[in-house]
Design an enzyme around this catalytic site. Structure first.
Site, PDB file in Angstrom:
ATOM      1  NE  ARG A  49      -1.975  -1.097   3.682  1.00  0.00           N
ATOM      2  CZ  ARG A  49      -2.295  -0.456   4.813  1.00  0.00           C
ATOM      3  NH1 ARG A  49      -3.391   0.258   4.875  1.00  0.00           N
ATOM      4  NH2 ARG A  49      -1.518  -0.549   5.870  1.00  0.00           N
ATOM      5  CE  LYS A  61       2.539  -7.492   5.488  1.00  0.00           C
ATOM      6  NZ  LYS A  61       2.394  -6.042   5.308  1.00  0.00           N
ATOM      7  NE  ARG A 102       5.014  -1.512  10.922  1.00  0.00           N
ATOM      8  CZ  ARG A 102       6.112  -1.384  10.190  1.00  0.00           C
ATOM      9  NH1 ARG A 102       7.280  -1.308  10.778  1.00  0.00           N
ATOM     10  NH2 ARG A 102       6.061  -1.357   8.882  1.00  0.00           N
TER      11      ARG A 102
HETATM   12  C1  BT5 Z   1       0.858  -5.099   1.951  1.00  0.00           C
HETATM   13  O1  BT5 Z   1       1.163  -3.767   1.915  1.00  0.00           O
HETATM   14  O2  BT5 Z   1       1.052  -5.845   2.875  1.00  0.00           O
HETATM   15  C2  BT5 Z   1       0.273  -5.604   0.646  1.00  0.00           C
HETATM   16  C3  BT5 Z   1       1.175  -6.568  -0.058  1.00  0.00           C
HETATM   17  C4  BT5 Z   1       0.517  -7.138  -1.285  1.00  0.00           C
HETATM   18  C5  BT5 Z   1       1.475  -7.927  -2.115  1.00  0.00           C
HETATM   19  C6  BT5 Z   1       0.782  -8.620  -3.250  1.00  0.00           C
HETATM   20  S1  BT5 Z   1       1.808  -9.763  -4.069  1.00  0.00           S
HETATM   21  C7  BT5 Z   1       0.647  -9.955  -5.315  1.00  0.00           C
HETATM   22  C8  BT5 Z   1       0.084  -8.572  -5.609  1.00  0.00           C
HETATM   23  N1  BT5 Z   1       0.890  -7.863  -6.578  1.00  0.00           N
HETATM   24  C9  BT5 Z   1       1.485  -6.792  -6.039  1.00  0.00           C
HETATM   25  O3  BT5 Z   1       2.247  -6.012  -6.648  1.00  0.00           O
HETATM   26  N2  BT5 Z   1       1.127  -6.671  -4.743  1.00  0.00           N
HETATM   27  C10 BT5 Z   1       0.210  -7.720  -4.344  1.00  0.00           C
HETATM   28  P1  BT5 Z   1       1.614  -2.903   3.188  1.00  0.00           P
HETATM   29  O4  BT5 Z   1       0.614  -3.046   4.287  1.00  0.00           O
HETATM   30  O5  BT5 Z   1       1.868  -1.555   2.637  1.00  0.00           O
HETATM   31  O6  BT5 Z   1       2.940  -3.596   3.660  1.00  0.00           O
HETATM   32  C11 BT5 Z   1       4.172  -3.356   3.030  1.00  0.00           C
HETATM   33  C12 BT5 Z   1       5.233  -3.603   4.093  1.00  0.00           C
HETATM   34  O7  BT5 Z   1       5.316  -5.018   4.376  1.00  0.00           O
HETATM   35  C13 BT5 Z   1       6.632  -3.218   3.648  1.00  0.00           C
HETATM   36  O8  BT5 Z   1       6.865  -1.849   3.890  1.00  0.00           O
HETATM   37  C14 BT5 Z   1       7.493  -4.116   4.530  1.00  0.00           C
HETATM   38  O9  BT5 Z   1       7.572  -3.588   5.846  1.00  0.00           O
HETATM   39  C15 BT5 Z   1       6.670  -5.387   4.624  1.00  0.00           C
HETATM   40  N3  BT5 Z   1       7.054  -6.381   3.607  1.00  0.00           N
HETATM   41  C16 BT5 Z   1       7.499  -6.213   2.337  1.00  0.00           C
HETATM   42  N4  BT5 Z   1       7.678  -7.398   1.730  1.00  0.00           N
HETATM   43  C17 BT5 Z   1       7.361  -8.354   2.634  1.00  0.00           C
HETATM   44  C18 BT5 Z   1       7.353  -9.774   2.604  1.00  0.00           C
HETATM   45  N5  BT5 Z   1       7.665 -10.477   1.530  1.00  0.00           N
HETATM   46  N6  BT5 Z   1       6.964 -10.401   3.758  1.00  0.00           N
HETATM   47  C19 BT5 Z   1       6.603  -9.722   4.878  1.00  0.00           C
HETATM   48  N7  BT5 Z   1       6.596  -8.385   4.950  1.00  0.00           N
HETATM   49  C20 BT5 Z   1       6.967  -7.704   3.844  1.00  0.00           C
END
Ligand code: BT5
Length: 271
Positions: free
Chosen positions: A67, A132, A268
């Site tokens: 996001r 997460k 958080r």
């Molecule tokens: C989310 O955003 O959690 C939404 C993620 C959605 C990803 C999917 S994959 C398929 C589809 N195509 C895309 O391009 N996106 C969707 P948010 O709440 O903004 O969290 C982002 C935050 O999660 C980052 O700033 C990191 O802190 C953390 N993060 C990033 N990659 C991660 C991972 N692989 N596992 C756990 N945390 C992660």
């Protein structure tokens, strides 16, 4: 449940379709080795009038999105990056709280695979023991016909390599760490897509029942203190109360109750 095969099986359209529950009948599926973002690809399909429902999965994303412009770490060969495009006939404001409902679908899928501790952190994070494991990104697009398409993007860590984890600025985990047996990505993709389609097919009539399911069993934030980060960088500490019937989060800040809408803030936990 006998879902175990190997840790990082190759994603295969035919295997996923074979394992897809009956809720998936009529949903087209594309599987790619790599995309910039599965959500971006699906938004593009929606803009150009592609038939829905349409799902796509990529083995890797070069520009996976969270996001508010945040990044979703999407290395190849081990995780699941799935998007589902679905035609919604109601008005956009009816989609308030929708990411939480797709979170319920995701938790259901992870629990079916044996991850009983999967819970939801409002509005779009799936956690296990405060780490997460999955994230959800909901986007909308108005198609050529003027109809509203919703793109549901879900990233699930199945096998997230340590160097990748080290780059993520919050605690995270993966399916492999949570299960004593290896997990098939094809099985996870089929179960998750099936749960998402079930929720979409029943929406919006199922909203109240899904929110009740969340309240009963999935709420990772209940009675916790959290730090609220707003888009302008402002931070406040709040006590979480509950979600309301639209999926907004009720919190108490300095003795005053407020309602937070998804999209406005990120949270958080206070250690
Ligand atoms: C989310 O955003 O959690 C939404 C993620 C959605 C990803 C999917 S994959 C398929 C589809 N195509 C895309 O391009 N996106 C969707 P948010 O709440 O903004 O969290 C982002 C935050 O999660 C980052 O700033 C990191 O802190 C953390 N993060 C990033 N990659 C991660 C991972 N692989 N596992 C756990 N945390 C992660």
């Amino acid at each position: 449940m006998s879902t175990a095969t190997i840790a990082t099986d190759t994603l295969e359209r035919a295997s996923i379709l074979r394992l897809l529950p009956s809720a998936g009948v009529g949903c087209e599926l594309r599987v790619f080795e790599q995309l910039d973002s599965t959500n971006s690809w699906l938004l593009q399909q929606c803009s150009t009038g592609g038939a829905l429902p349409l799902a796509c999965i990529a083995d890797a994303q070069t520009a996976g999105r969270g996001r508010a412009g945040r990044n979703w770490h999407s290395p190849a060969g081990g995780n699941l990056y799935l998007s589902l495009g679905w035609r919604f006939t109601g008005s956009a404001d009816q989609l308030a709280g929708f990411s939480l409902l797709m979170g319920v679908a995701t938790v259901r899928a992870l629990r079916q695979l044996g991850i009983e501790q999967a819970r939801l952190k409002w509005p779009n994070d799936v956690l296990v023991d405060a780490k997460k494991i999955a994230g959800i990104l909901i986007e909308t697009r108005t198609g050529r016909d003027g109809g509203l398409a919703v793109v549901i993007g879900i990233g699930v860590n199945v096998n997230l390599p340590a160097p990748e984890r080290a780059q993520i600025d919050q605690a995270c985990t993966d399916v492999r760490e949570q299960l004593s047996v290896p997990c098939s990505r094809n099985q996870l993709a089929a179960v998750l897509l099936g749960e998402c389609l079930t929720v979409c097919a029943g929406f919006p009539q199922n909203r109240a029942a899904l929110l009740d399911e969340y309240r009963r069993d999935y709420d990772a934030l209940l009675n916790q203190s959290v730090v609220i980060r707003r888009g302008d960088g402002q931070q406040q500490t709040a006590q979480v109360l509950a979600i309301d019937d639209n999926g907004a989060l009720r919190v108490c800040i300095d003795g005053v109750e407020h309602s937070l809408m998804a999209g406005e803030v990120s949270l958080r936990s206070v250690p």
